[in-house]
Write a protein that holds these residues in place. Structure first.
Motif, PDB file in Angstrom:
ATOM      1  N   GLU A 267     -57.608  31.231  76.634  1.00 55.79           N
ATOM      2  CA  GLU A 267     -56.552  32.202  77.505  1.00 55.79           C
ATOM      3  C   GLU A 267     -57.765  33.301  77.795  1.00 55.79           C
ATOM      4  N   LEU A 268     -57.743  33.921  79.201  1.00 54.71           N
ATOM      5  CA  LEU A 268     -58.434  34.597  79.407  1.00 54.71           C
ATOM      6  C   LEU A 268     -57.521  35.069  79.828  1.00 54.71           C
ATOM      7  N   LEU A 269     -56.976  36.808  79.819  1.00 54.25           N
ATOM      8  CA  LEU A 269     -56.906  37.661  80.977  1.00 54.25           C
ATOM      9  C   LEU A 269     -57.317  38.372  81.378  1.00 54.25           C
ATOM     10  N   GLU A 270     -57.279  39.100  82.808  1.00 56.22           N
ATOM     11  CA  GLU A 270     -57.831  40.084  83.717  1.00 56.22           C
ATOM     12  C   GLU A 270     -56.662  40.812  83.604  1.00 56.22           C
ATOM     13  N   ILE A 271     -57.267  42.588  83.532  1.00 58.01           N
ATOM     14  CA  ILE A 271     -56.792  43.527  83.018  1.00 58.01           C
ATOM     15  C   ILE A 271     -57.664  44.462  84.893  1.00 58.01           C
ATOM     16  N   SER A 272     -56.311  45.197  85.164  1.00 54.32           N
ATOM     17  CA  SER A 272     -56.950  46.132  85.913  1.00 54.32           C
ATOM     18  C   SER A 272     -57.590  47.336  85.228  1.00 54.32           C
ATOM     19  N   SER A 273     -58.100  48.473  85.934  1.00 53.13           N
ATOM     20  CA  SER A 273     -58.533  49.271  85.120  1.00 53.13           C
ATOM     21  C   SER A 273     -57.629  50.763  85.017  1.00 53.13           C
ATOM     22  N   THR A 274     -56.501  50.294  84.947  1.00 53.58           N
ATOM     23  CA  THR A 274     -54.954  50.894  85.158  1.00 53.58           C
ATOM     24  C   THR A 274     -54.166  50.377  83.269  1.00 53.58           C
ATOM     25  N   GLY A 275     -55.620  49.647  82.559  1.00 52.01           N
ATOM     26  CA  GLY A 275     -54.476  48.506  81.957  1.00 52.01           C
ATOM     27  C   GLY A 275     -53.245  47.462  82.452  1.00 52.01           C
ATOM     28  N   GLU A 276     -53.249  47.284  83.090  1.00 47.72           N
ATOM     29  CA  GLU A 276     -51.981  46.432  84.252  1.00 47.72           C
ATOM     30  C   GLU A 276     -52.750  45.196  83.370  1.00 47.72           C
ATOM     31  N   THR A 277     -51.649  43.686  83.067  1.00 42.18           N
ATOM     32  CA  THR A 277     -52.493  42.232  83.341  1.00 42.18           C
ATOM     33  C   THR A 277     -52.167  42.150  84.649  1.00 42.18           C
ATOM     34  N   LEU A 278     -53.184  41.734  85.249  1.00 38.70           N
ATOM     35  CA  LEU A 278     -53.479  40.591  86.646  1.00 38.70           C
ATOM     36  C   LEU A 278     -52.998  39.703  87.105  1.00 38.70           C
ATOM     37  N   GLU A 279     -53.456  38.364  85.675  1.00 38.98           N
ATOM     38  CA  GLU A 279     -53.646  37.403  86.127  1.00 38.98           C
ATOM     39  C   GLU A 279     -53.853  36.571  84.591  1.00 38.98           C
ATOM     40  N   THR A 280     -52.880  35.620  84.128  1.00 40.05           N
ATOM     41  CA  THR A 280     -53.876  35.498  82.720  1.00 40.05           C
ATOM     42  C   THR A 280     -54.026  33.661  83.357  1.00 40.05           C
ATOM     43  N   TYR A 281     -54.920  33.286  82.441  1.00 39.32           N
ATOM     44  CA  TYR A 281     -55.843  31.735  82.932  1.00 39.32           C
ATOM     45  C   TYR A 281     -55.790  30.674  81.827  1.00 39.32           C
ATOM     46  N   ASP A 282     -54.903  30.015  81.608  1.00 38.44           N
ATOM     47  CA  ASP A 282     -54.850  28.749  81.022  1.00 38.44           C
ATOM     48  C   ASP A 282     -56.437  27.916  80.811  1.00 38.44           C
ATOM     49  N   LEU A 283     -57.745  28.638  80.270  1.00 38.80           N
ATOM     50  CA  LEU A 283     -58.989  27.665  80.897  1.00 38.80           C
ATOM     51  C   LEU A 283     -58.692  26.193  80.466  1.00 38.80           C
ATOM     52  N   GLY A 284     -58.085  25.871  79.440  1.00 39.70           N
ATOM     53  CA  GLY A 284     -57.951  25.166  78.993  1.00 39.70           C
ATOM     54  C   GLY A 284     -57.630  23.846  79.615  1.00 39.70           C
ATOM     55  N   GLU A 285     -56.376  24.031  80.676  1.00 43.94           N
ATOM     56  CA  GLU A 285     -55.117  23.248  81.537  1.00 43.94           C
ATOM     57  C   GLU A 285     -56.019  22.839  82.855  1.00 43.94           C
ATOM     58  N   LEU A 286     -57.054  24.752  82.939  1.00 42.54           N
ATOM     59  CA  LEU A 286     -57.360  24.935  84.178  1.00 42.54           C
ATOM     60  C   LEU A 286     -58.798  23.580  84.576  1.00 42.54           C
ATOM     61  N   GLY A 288     -59.291  20.736  81.856  1.00 42.42           N
ATOM     62  CA  GLY A 288     -59.430  19.669  80.827  1.00 42.42           C
ATOM     63  C   GLY A 288     -59.819  19.716  80.075  1.00 42.42           C
ATOM     64  N   TYR A 289     -60.646  20.782  79.122  1.00 39.11           N
ATOM     65  CA  TYR A 289     -61.834  20.640  78.416  1.00 39.11           C
ATOM     66  C   TYR A 289     -60.050  21.162  76.668  1.00 39.11           C
ATOM     67  N   GLU A 290     -60.825  20.803  76.629  1.00 37.56           N
ATOM     68  CA  GLU A 290     -59.498  20.921  75.046  1.00 37.56           C
ATOM     69  C   GLU A 290     -60.070  21.644  74.103  1.00 37.56           C
ATOM     70  N   ASP A 291     -61.557  21.944  73.935  1.00 33.58           N
ATOM     71  CA  ASP A 291     -61.963  23.474  73.340  1.00 33.58           C
ATOM     72  C   ASP A 291     -60.833  24.902  73.313  1.00 33.58           C
ATOM     73  N   ALA A 292     -61.049  25.073  71.716  1.00 33.05           N
ATOM     74  CA  ALA A 292     -60.302  26.133  71.436  1.00 33.05           C
ATOM     75  C   ALA A 292     -60.549  28.178  71.994  1.00 33.05           C
ATOM     76  N   ALA A 293     -61.977  27.869  72.355  1.00 35.34           N
ATOM     77  CA  ALA A 293     -62.750  28.773  72.748  1.00 35.34           C
ATOM     78  C   ALA A 293     -63.472  28.492  74.215  1.00 35.34           C
ATOM     79  N   PHE A 294     -63.642  30.040  75.409  1.00 35.79           N
ATOM     80  CA  PHE A 294     -63.500  29.718  75.597  1.00 35.79           C
ATOM     81  C   PHE A 294     -64.608  31.082  76.451  1.00 35.79           C
ATOM     82  N   GLN A 295     -65.955  31.038  76.788  1.00 37.69           N
ATOM     83  CA  GLN A 295     -67.030  31.660  77.271  1.00 37.69           C
ATOM     84  C   GLN A 295     -67.079  32.222  78.396  1.00 37.69           C
ATOM     85  N   VAL A 296     -66.203  33.263  79.219  1.00 42.72           N
ATOM     86  CA  VAL A 296     -66.581  33.322  80.759  1.00 42.72           C
ATOM     87  C   VAL A 296     -67.936  34.072  80.543  1.00 42.72           C
ATOM     88  N   GLU A 297     -68.476  33.743  82.125  1.00 39.62           N
ATOM     89  CA  GLU A 297     -70.103  33.866  82.378  1.00 39.62           C
ATOM     90  C   GLU A 297     -70.106  34.806  83.400  1.00 39.62           C
TER      91      GLU A 297
END
Length: 388
Positions: A267-286, A288-297
């Motif tokens: 799961e990827l969380l995108e956080i603003s400079s004020t600490g607000e969670t802007l978006e949460t992404y389920d990278l496995g679902e997006l 189609g890979y079943e990996d338990a961990a992802f890197q965001v490059e």
């Protein structure tokens, strides 16, 4: 990838005097300074100080900023009263320039020699300070050497005027601002079992992103990455991702538009400079890979470029449409694709996954390189985005 770094300058350059060998207050200007060697925790290799330690009239002087840093402690210079404060989660030492009076956790002491200013660098007695911080100090007169021995139960990081400590064994997080006494912020889920690193980066004036990295196991192919958001001196968010294998860690901490990117497993969380969670992404679902961990490059307002840790295929995600494209399908020929797909994910040949690496975005064009493991060649590639 673009990565913001905020490196805080220490307010003063200071140093320590090695007392306990009959040291008396001396004038550093009038006495001859002799070179001295400093070692720590049984290592024979001398510590390479930026400001060289020296022996003068039976006292050894060391740079306090560097020595305190060696022992994971902060140093703050207070102009009023020409005071210097050394802080750790367990100890607060206060000394004054031109005086042998000092305090440790509020208790009064007389130090062996006064702090000395040498060309803008402040020096103070080593035995007093390092022993107060929990070290054992021994003097080898034959080799003109001071040996320090100390435990390091905390990881230490700095952002601006804020100093942070993370206790290795149980994740207790401490904070000190300027010369204030270190206080417990939270009992986090972080645990550092082996080789640990700790960083602090400012998100905004009042918010800090902390990252603790634990590299462990044998042959050290396990990595736990813990990230924490501290907003207004309170822990507001923490995440953890576990990576395994010989693959490089190249996940970025920041998007191009200045948001913090925190991986929590897949799961990827995108956080603003004020600490607000802007978006949460389920990278496995997006993806189609079943990996338990992802890197965001890479990340910006339009796209994400991510990689499943074990499957390894560099994947483009359109944030608006939530669609994913395996970039190798668009950039590599069928022969290379067939060879890569036949590889064992744990093989040496697959250490760089599909060989693709994003270099930059130029308008609607992604610039990439591809490393081909068979002949070690590198090819420049480009991919055109269809971003509205």
């Amino acid at each position: 990838m673009k990565k913001r770094k905020y490196i805080a300058a220490t307010a003063v350059t200071v140093a320590l005097i090695a007392g306990g060998i009959g040291a008396q207050p001396v004038s550093a200007k009038s006495a001859e300074r002799l070179p001295v060697v400093i070692t720590a925790n049984g290592f024979d290799e001398p510590i390479a100080f930026e400001h060289a330690p020296f022996l003068v009239d039976g006292s050894v002087f060391l740079p306090i900023r560097e020595t305190a840093g060696l022992m994971d402690s902060s140093v703050t210079w207070i102009p009023e009263g020409r005071r210097v404060v050394v802080n750790s989660p367990t100890t607060r030492i206060e000394m004054s320039f031109g005086s042998t009076a000092a305090t440790v956790n509020g208790e009064a002491y007389t130090i062996p020699a006064m702090p000395i200013n040498v060309n803008g660098t402040l020096y103070v007695p080593v035995r007093f300070v390092t022993e107060a911080l929990g070290a054992k100090v021994s003097w080898n007169g034959t080799e003109q050497r001071v040996d320090l021995s100390f435990d390091q139960p905390y990881l230490y990081a700095v952002s601006g005027d804020k100093s942070f400590w993370l206790k290795r064994e149980d994740g207790e997080l401490y904070l000190s601002e300027n010369a204030d006494e270190a206080e417990l912020v939270a009992d986090t889920n972080a645990e550092i079992t082996d080789i640990g690193e700790f960083t602090a980066e400012a998100m905004s004036k009042d918010n800090v992103l902390l990252e603790a990295h634990d590299n462990f196991g044998e042959p050290h192919i396990n990595d736990n990455v813990f990230k924490m958001v501290v907003a207004n001196d309170q822990l507001t968010l923490e995440t953890k991702v576990h990576y395994w294998g010989m693959h490089p860690l190249q996940s970025t901490d920041w998007s191009e538009d200045g948001n913090a990117l925190l991986m929590n497993g897949a799961e990827l969380l995108e956080i603003s400079s004020t600490g607000e969670t802007l978006e949460t992404y389920d990278l496995g679902e997006l993806t189609g890979y079943e990996d338990a961990a992802f890197q965001v490059e890479y990340g910006d307002e339009d796209i994400l470029v991510v990689r499943p840790q074990m499957a390894g295929w560099l994947t483009l995600i359109d944030k608006k449409t939530k669609t994913a494209v395996r970039l190798a399908d668009a950039l590599l020929d069928n022969k290379k694709l067939e060879i890569i797909e036949s590889l064992d994910p744990l093989s040496v040949e697959f250490v760089n996954w599909d060989g693709l690496k994003l270099v930059s975005r130029d308008g609607d064009t992604l610039k990439l390189t591809h490393h081909w493991f068979i002949d070690n060649s590198d090819t420049e590639l480009s991919y055109e985005l269809s971003v509205d």
